[in-house]
Design an enzyme around this catalytic site. Structure first.
Site, PDB file in Angstrom:
ATOM      1  N   GLU A  99       0.811  -1.216   0.000  1.00  0.00           N
ATOM      2  CA  GLU A  99       0.000   0.000   0.000  1.00  0.00           C
ATOM      3  C   GLU A  99       0.841   1.261   0.000  1.00  0.00           C
ATOM      4  OE1 GLU A  99      -3.783   2.110   2.202  1.00  0.00           O
ATOM      5  OE2 GLU A  99      -2.794   0.434   3.211  1.00  0.00           O
TER       6      GLU A  99
ATOM      7  N   ASP B 275      -5.840  -4.837   0.509  1.00  0.00           N
ATOM      8  CA  ASP B 275      -6.883  -4.916   1.535  1.00  0.00           C
ATOM      9  C   ASP B 275      -7.409  -6.329   1.715  1.00  0.00           C
ATOM     10  OD1 ASP B 275      -7.007  -2.079   2.034  1.00  0.00           O
ATOM     11  OD2 ASP B 275      -8.147  -1.855   0.180  1.00  0.00           O
TER      12      ASP B 275
ATOM     13  N   ILE C 139      -0.492  -1.757   7.803  1.00  0.00           N
ATOM     14  CA  ILE C 139      -1.498  -1.565   8.848  1.00  0.00           C
ATOM     15  C   ILE C 139      -2.844  -1.372   8.157  1.00  0.00           C
ATOM     16  CG2 ILE C 139      -2.274  -0.264  10.861  1.00  0.00           C
ATOM     17  CD1 ILE C 139       0.539   0.692  11.328  1.00  0.00           C
ATOM     18  N   ASP C 140      -3.632  -2.411   8.120  1.00  0.00           N
ATOM     19  CA  ASP C 140      -4.989  -2.300   7.579  1.00  0.00           C
ATOM     20  C   ASP C 140      -5.895  -1.837   8.723  1.00  0.00           C
ATOM     21  OD1 ASP C 140      -6.892  -2.717   5.389  1.00  0.00           O
ATOM     22  OD2 ASP C 140      -7.767  -4.167   6.768  1.00  0.00           O
TER      23      ASP C 140
END
Length: 255
Positions: free
Chosen positions: A63, A207, A82-83
């Site tokens: 990401e 994601d 870090i989702d």
């Protein structure tokens, strides 16, 4: 040679960085809702370094990296450091490290680790899914006995009306609804039977890549809002995750 054990150790170590985080430096990316901290970048850097040490030719789709690697490479890793960054910033927990390992375009291993809850979801293709080493399975309950999780696609306001139409459609059919703030964990909550259904109008590959394998290996179905099976790519996609019967009962496919 990178092993699953090496990757597990790298992910667990990175989780410790999240737990010890202090003095957050918060930066807006595309909007006030799209945020990043120095820990997103630090976790990403540590994971890439640990994997590259064992697999120097590995490709990465992450990401917080501008350059995206080849998903069809011999070894490709799709990483969300870090989702649930907004949850992390507000100290709400419910954030996770998500790592999917693909070989020649096919899923090989996926891990989603929530360090605040000390929950490590993982799956190896063809070998089932587990939570902290114990096998997991999707719920077989009907929708009326199930919680529905959803995401609001906050970076895409043009999808807000669609999102809330779908929420209204399922709310009258299920036990209750929840907006938790981490797509990867939401899908894993479906995989282990805590929730019956999850949907979101658009997600990026980092994601869902790891969680999708975990869901499928737990007996779940993973499709888009048109009912088509999702093939991992760099493009965003809508996501519906659940058992086959609940997805049909929800009525949100082809909405």
């Amino acid at each position: 040679m990178c092993t699953i054990k090496h990757l597990q150790n790298a992910i667990t170590f990175a989780g410790g960085l999240i737990l010890s985080a202090a003095d957050l430096k918060i930066t807006e990316k595309t909007s006030p809702r799209d945020l990043v901290t120095q820990y997103d970048r630090l976790v990403q850097e540590r994971l890439i370094a640990a994997i590259s040490e064992k697999l120097p030719d590995a490709q990465f789709v992450s990401e917080e990296s501008a350059e995206k690697g080849d998903l069809n490479a011999e070894n490709a890793f799709i990483i969300d450091p870090i989702d649930g960054t907004t949850n992390f910033i507000h100290r709400m927990g419910n954030c996770a490290i998500s790592v999917a390992w693909y070989k020649h375009g096919e899923p090989f291993y996926g891990a989603v680790y929530d360090p605040t809850a000390n929950e490590f979801f993982e799956a190896k293709a063809g070998e089932g899914a587990s939570l902290n080493g114990k096998p997991i399975q999707v719920s077989d309950q009907p929708m009326r006995n199930s919680i529905v999780l959803f995401g609001t696609a906050p970076y895409n306001p043009e999808l807000t009306d669609l999102t809330f139409e779908l929420i209204r459609k399922v709310f009258g059919k299920c036990q209750d609804i929840r907006r938790m703030g981490s797509a990867a964990l939401d899908i894993c909550h479906v995989a282990c039977g805590r929730a019956g259904l999850y949907f979101e109008a658009t997600l990026s590959p980092w994601d869902y890549a790891a969680a999708a394998l975990i869901l499928k290996e737990s007996g779940g179905t993973f499709v888009n809002l048109s009912g088509q099976e999702i093939v991992l790519s760099l493009e965003k996609t809508s996501v519906v995750a659940g058992n086959k019967n609940i997805i049909a009962e929800s009525g949100i496919i082809n909405s």
